[in-house]
Design a protein around this motif. Structure first.
Motif, PDB file in Angstrom:
ATOM      1  N   PRO A   1      38.060  54.520  17.770  1.00  0.00           N
ATOM      2  CA  PRO A   1      36.731  54.013  17.439  1.00  0.00           C
ATOM      3  C   PRO A   1      36.259  52.991  18.476  1.00  0.00           C
ATOM      4  CG  PRO A   1      38.384  52.950  16.061  1.00  0.00           C
ATOM      5  CD  PRO A   1      39.115  53.941  16.913  1.00  0.00           C
ATOM      6  N   VAL A   2      35.100  53.237  19.058  1.00  0.00           N
ATOM      7  CA  VAL A   2      34.551  52.350  20.083  1.00  0.00           C
ATOM      8  C   VAL A   2      33.154  51.925  19.651  1.00  0.00           C
ATOM      9  CG1 VAL A   2      34.000  52.051  22.517  1.00  0.00           C
ATOM     10  CG2 VAL A   2      35.858  53.601  21.853  1.00  0.00           C
ATOM     11  N   ARG A   3      32.967  50.634  19.407  1.00  0.00           N
ATOM     12  CA  ARG A   3      31.653  50.128  19.031  1.00  0.00           C
ATOM     13  C   ARG A   3      30.693  50.239  20.222  1.00  0.00           C
ATOM     14  NH1 ARG A   3      34.966  45.993  17.855  1.00  0.00           N
ATOM     15  NH2 ARG A   3      33.886  44.656  19.363  1.00  0.00           N
ATOM     16  N   PRO A   4      29.382  50.283  19.950  1.00  0.00           N
ATOM     17  CA  PRO A   4      28.409  50.396  21.049  1.00  0.00           C
ATOM     18  C   PRO A   4      28.535  49.300  22.087  1.00  0.00           C
ATOM     19  CG  PRO A   4      27.340  50.874  18.969  1.00  0.00           C
ATOM     20  CD  PRO A   4      28.728  50.404  18.627  1.00  0.00           C
ATOM     21  N   ASP A   5      28.976  48.084  21.662  1.00  0.00           N
ATOM     22  CA  ASP A   5      29.092  46.977  22.611  1.00  0.00           C
ATOM     23  C   ASP A   5      30.434  46.943  23.327  1.00  0.00           C
ATOM     24  OD1 ASP A   5      30.227  46.351  20.063  1.00  0.00           O
ATOM     25  OD2 ASP A   5      30.356  44.254  20.657  1.00  0.00           O
ATOM     26  N   GLN A   6      31.329  47.881  23.006  1.00  0.00           N
ATOM     27  CA  GLN A   6      32.644  47.904  23.657  1.00  0.00           C
ATOM     28  C   GLN A   6      32.670  48.757  24.914  1.00  0.00           C
ATOM     29  OE1 GLN A   6      35.097  48.876  20.018  1.00  0.00           O
ATOM     30  NE2 GLN A   6      36.471  47.394  20.948  1.00  0.00           N
TER      31      GLN A   6
ATOM     32  N   GLN B   1      15.605  46.443  24.044  1.00  0.00           N
ATOM     33  CA  GLN B   1      15.724  45.564  22.888  1.00  0.00           C
ATOM     34  C   GLN B   1      15.724  44.077  23.271  1.00  0.00           C
ATOM     35  OE1 GLN B   1      16.020  46.656  19.443  1.00  0.00           O
ATOM     36  NE2 GLN B   1      15.186  48.444  20.496  1.00  0.00           N
ATOM     37  N   GLY B   2      15.150  43.751  24.392  1.00  0.00           N
ATOM     38  CA  GLY B   2      15.062  42.355  24.811  1.00  0.00           C
ATOM     39  C   GLY B   2      16.270  41.934  25.619  1.00  0.00           C
ATOM     40  N   ARG B   3      17.332  41.484  24.934  1.00  0.00           N
ATOM     41  CA  ARG B   3      18.534  41.032  25.643  1.00  0.00           C
ATOM     42  C   ARG B   3      19.370  42.188  26.163  1.00  0.00           C
ATOM     43  NH1 ARG B   3      21.809  37.263  21.769  1.00  0.00           N
ATOM     44  NH2 ARG B   3      21.442  39.063  20.421  1.00  0.00           N
ATOM     45  N   GLU B   4      19.142  43.389  25.636  1.00  0.00           N
ATOM     46  CA  GLU B   4      19.971  44.521  26.013  1.00  0.00           C
ATOM     47  C   GLU B   4      19.186  45.814  25.852  1.00  0.00           C
ATOM     48  OE1 GLU B   4      23.177  44.092  23.275  1.00  0.00           O
ATOM     49  OE2 GLU B   4      22.074  44.970  21.595  1.00  0.00           O
ATOM     50  N   TYR B   5      19.772  46.887  26.355  1.00  0.00           N
ATOM     51  CA  TYR B   5      19.235  48.225  26.185  1.00  0.00           C
ATOM     52  C   TYR B   5      20.154  49.004  25.240  1.00  0.00           C
ATOM     53  CZ  TYR B   5      16.454  47.243  30.404  1.00  0.00           C
ATOM     54  OH  TYR B   5      15.587  46.703  31.311  1.00  0.00           O
ATOM     55  N   HIS B   6      19.562  49.843  24.410  1.00  0.00           N
ATOM     56  CA  HIS B   6      20.327  50.757  23.570  1.00  0.00           C
ATOM     57  C   HIS B   6      20.210  52.159  24.168  1.00  0.00           C
ATOM     58  CE1 HIS B   6      20.255  48.071  19.699  1.00  0.00           C
ATOM     59  NE2 HIS B   6      20.721  47.445  20.769  1.00  0.00           N
ATOM     60  N   TYR B   7      21.357  52.753  24.465  1.00  0.00           N
ATOM     61  CA  TYR B   7      21.379  54.051  25.137  1.00  0.00           C
ATOM     62  C   TYR B   7      22.030  55.116  24.257  1.00  0.00           C
ATOM     63  CZ  TYR B   7      20.547  51.404  29.474  1.00  0.00           C
ATOM     64  OH  TYR B   7      20.022  50.578  30.444  1.00  0.00           O
ATOM     65  N   HIS B   8      21.576  56.346  24.444  1.00  0.00           N
ATOM     66  CA  HIS B   8      22.321  57.512  24.010  1.00  0.00           C
ATOM     67  C   HIS B   8      22.873  58.166  25.279  1.00  0.00           C
ATOM     68  CE1 HIS B   8      20.082  57.041  20.207  1.00  0.00           C
ATOM     69  NE2 HIS B   8      21.117  57.655  19.677  1.00  0.00           N
ATOM     70  N   ILE B   9      24.182  58.325  25.291  1.00  0.00           N
ATOM     71  CA  ILE B   9      24.868  58.884  26.463  1.00  0.00           C
ATOM     72  C   ILE B   9      25.512  60.205  26.068  1.00  0.00           C
ATOM     73  CG2 ILE B   9      26.608  58.509  28.236  1.00  0.00           C
ATOM     74  CD1 ILE B   9      24.331  56.501  28.373  1.00  0.00           C
ATOM     75  N   GLN B  10      25.169  61.264  26.787  1.00  0.00           N
ATOM     76  CA  GLN B  10      25.773  62.563  26.546  1.00  0.00           C
ATOM     77  C   GLN B  10      27.021  62.706  27.407  1.00  0.00           C
ATOM     78  OE1 GLN B  10      24.686  64.980  24.305  1.00  0.00           O
ATOM     79  NE2 GLN B  10      26.695  65.894  24.767  1.00  0.00           N
ATOM     80  N   SER B  11      28.166  62.846  26.718  1.00  0.00           N
ATOM     81  CA  SER B  11      29.426  63.064  27.431  1.00  0.00           C
ATOM     82  C   SER B  11      29.984  64.435  27.049  1.00  0.00           C
ATOM     83  CB  SER B  11      30.448  61.978  27.068  1.00  0.00           C
ATOM     84  OG  SER B  11      30.929  62.180  25.752  1.00  0.00           O
TER      85      SER B  11
ATOM     86  N   THR C   1      27.504  62.965  21.949  1.00  0.00           N
ATOM     87  CA  THR C   1      26.539  61.915  22.243  1.00  0.00           C
ATOM     88  C   THR C   1      27.019  60.600  21.659  1.00  0.00           C
ATOM     89  OG1 THR C   1      24.706  63.501  22.214  1.00  0.00           O
ATOM     90  CG2 THR C   1      24.141  61.170  21.992  1.00  0.00           C
ATOM     91  N   TRP C   2      27.036  59.555  22.475  1.00  0.00           N
ATOM     92  CA  TRP C   2      27.530  58.241  22.054  1.00  0.00           C
ATOM     93  C   TRP C   2      26.393  57.224  22.138  1.00  0.00           C
ATOM     94  CZ3 TRP C   2      32.307  58.617  25.774  1.00  0.00           C
ATOM     95  CH2 TRP C   2      33.236  59.512  25.235  1.00  0.00           C
ATOM     96  N   GLU C   3      26.454  56.234  21.242  1.00  0.00           N
ATOM     97  CA  GLU C   3      25.504  55.122  21.257  1.00  0.00           C
ATOM     98  C   GLU C   3      26.150  53.927  21.938  1.00  0.00           C
ATOM     99  OE1 GLU C   3      23.628  54.193  17.564  1.00  0.00           O
ATOM    100  OE2 GLU C   3      23.677  56.285  16.889  1.00  0.00           O
ATOM    101  N   ILE C   4      25.423  53.342  22.899  1.00  0.00           N
ATOM    102  CA  ILE C   4      25.983  52.270  23.725  1.00  0.00           C
ATOM    103  C   ILE C   4      24.944  51.175  23.922  1.00  0.00           C
ATOM    104  CG2 ILE C   4      26.880  51.714  26.043  1.00  0.00           C
ATOM    105  CD1 ILE C   4      27.991  54.581  26.115  1.00  0.00           C
ATOM    106  N   CYS C   5      25.381  49.920  23.867  1.00  0.00           N
ATOM    107  CA  CYS C   5      24.526  48.769  24.174  1.00  0.00           C
ATOM    108  C   CYS C   5      24.964  48.183  25.511  1.00  0.00           C
ATOM    109  CB  CYS C   5      24.637  47.696  23.091  1.00  0.00           C
ATOM    110  SG  CYS C   5      24.237  48.264  21.447  1.00  0.00           S
ATOM    111  N   SER C   6      24.008  47.839  26.352  1.00  0.00           N
ATOM    112  CA  SER C   6      24.346  47.269  27.641  1.00  0.00           C
ATOM    113  C   SER C   6      23.193  46.413  28.153  1.00  0.00           C
ATOM    114  CB  SER C   6      24.642  48.379  28.659  1.00  0.00           C
ATOM    115  OG  SER C   6      24.816  47.843  29.961  1.00  0.00           O
ATOM    116  N   PRO C   7      23.502  45.311  28.855  1.00  0.00           N
ATOM    117  CA  PRO C   7      22.432  44.512  29.462  1.00  0.00           C
ATOM    118  C   PRO C   7      21.893  45.137  30.749  1.00  0.00           C
ATOM    119  CG  PRO C   7      24.560  43.532  29.962  1.00  0.00           C
ATOM    120  CD  PRO C   7      24.824  44.676  29.026  1.00  0.00           C
ATOM    121  N   LEU C   8      22.599  46.149  31.279  1.00  0.00           N
ATOM    122  CA  LEU C   8      22.208  46.777  32.531  1.00  0.00           C
ATOM    123  C   LEU C   8      21.138  47.838  32.291  1.00  0.00           C
ATOM    124  CD1 LEU C   8      25.713  47.203  34.208  1.00  0.00           C
ATOM    125  CD2 LEU C   8      24.090  45.299  34.421  1.00  0.00           C
ATOM    126  N   SER C   9      20.261  47.992  33.258  1.00  0.00           N
ATOM    127  CA  SER C   9      19.133  48.906  33.128  1.00  0.00           C
ATOM    128  C   SER C   9      19.424  50.244  33.811  1.00  0.00           C
ATOM    129  CB  SER C   9      17.873  48.284  33.748  1.00  0.00           C
ATOM    130  OG  SER C   9      16.796  49.194  33.705  1.00  0.00           O
TER     131      SER C   9
END
Length: 355
Positions: free
Chosen positions: A283-288, A309-319, A323-331
């Motif tokens: 199990p991997v949280r979106p912020d991990q 989302q202001g401080r971060e971006y919410h992404y859907h990543i197809q691997s 499909t995984w949900e990921i949070c990241s400050p990078l654009s």
């Protein structure tokens, strides 16, 4: 007041809403009952309130039996207060009259409160920030003020147990944040045990001393907010509370190799529950997840959706694994190829582990 539920079940005809629950709530503890609609959490609250009788098992309060099959001590004899999802205010009573009502009419109101009724009303209104609004009628109040009145009414008679059934769900986002703080403040000042029913993970994580996660009438997992969020024991808890991505792969002596890697990516999992190891999942949280430019060592993926989302971006990543949900400050942009690495906690800093 301490509460014990022992092998409690509840059926409505052929439907079993609760299935052999065992639960203890300590004096002064704030317990959140968390789960999706239909999991049995409101039925559990109604049993604690005395509105329903258990089909099997027993409920004890302070070691005194208050419910069993065929018997239930009525609500007015249990020293409980209730806050409902709807405010349930009486339109013909002002704020002060709402607070006065339980003091005068609850059978279990302590004499020390009855004898100083006006002082108690003033104390409670100050506690919930309504000292200047005692003469107002419900239609003259905002949503947040109405909920404060409901809380004030519930605690006025100094209950030993406060039951709250989705009390913030009808408020807007900013008011919910304010009311969380109000409820925490009331809990600290009164020391009353609280059982708080919600389907909102954020509310449970933010306020409770302990969270009980329910699914299909059973307790799926219970523990501190940190335990529930960081160390889920089942697939349901991982996805419902932590919104975790369940990465598939293989385990070998505590090391996980994702199926969507070439075998060179390995993750340590000292706190991953045995259930996930047996099922070949991590199990991997979106912020991990750490998102890196394509070509960096890690799992390859493609950005399919972006939400700022202001401080971060919410992404859907197809691997390759889905499909995984990921949070990241990078654009990144939709269509970008990226690499994913797992962030492992090391002191106060999270470091990527790849090999």
């Amino acid at each position: 007041m301490s509460i014990q539920l022992r092998e409690v079940s509840k059926s409505f005809g052929s439907f079993q809403a609760l299935k052999s629950l065992n639960l203890t709530i300590a004096k002064g503890e704030f317990v959140a009952i968390l789960g999706p609609s239909g999991c049995g959490k409101t039925t559990l609250l109604r049993l604690l309130a005395g509105f329903e009788q258990p089909t099997t098992g027993e409920i004890c309060m302070n070691e005194t039996q208050v419910a069993k099959p065929g018997f239930s001590l009525p609500p007015e004899k249990r020293r409980i207060g209730m806050v409902f999802q709807a405010f349930a205010l009486w339109p013909h009573m002002n704020v002060t009259e709402h607070v006065r009502f339980p003091i005068r009419h609850h059978q279990e109101t302590p004499p020390s409160i009855r004898d100083r009724e006006q002082d108690r009303i003033a104390d409670v209104l100050q506690m919930v920030g309504l000292s200047e609004h005692g003469g107002r009628m419900p239609h003259e109040l905002s949503g947040g003020q109405k909920q404060r009145v409901a809380i004030a009414r519930a605690i006025a008679a100094e209950p030993s147990l406060l039951l709250m059934d989705e009390p913030l769900s009808s408020l807007d986002a900013m008011l919910r944040m304010d009311m969380r703080r109000e409820i925490q403040s009331v809990h600290r000042q009164t020391g009353t045990a609280i059982v708080y029913v919600t389907h909102d993970q954020g509310e449970a994580l933010a306020m409770a001393d302990r969270i009980v996660v329910m699914k299909d009438g059973r307790i799926e997992q219970e523990g501190t907010p940190q335990d529930i969020y960081l160390r889920p024991q089942t697939e349901f808890v991982a996805k419902f509370v932590a919104k975790a991505n369940l990465v598939r792969g293989r385990w070998n002596n505590g090391i996980f190799v994702p199926m969507s890697s070439d075998g060179t990516v390995q993750w340590a999992g000292p706190e991953v529950a045995p259930y996930f190891q047996a099922c070949g999942m991590y199990p991997v949280r979106p912020d991990q997840f750490e998102l890196c430019p394509s070509g960096t060592a890690g799992i390859r993926g493609e950005v399919t959706n972006v939400q700022f989302q202001g401080r971060e971006y919410h992404y859907h990543i197809q691997s390759e694994d889905g499909t995984w949900e990921i949070c990241s400050p990078l654009s990144f942009r939709r269509g970008d190829n990226v690499s994913l690495r797992l962030l492992q906690t090391s002191g106060s800093r999270q470091e990527a582990l790849t090999r």
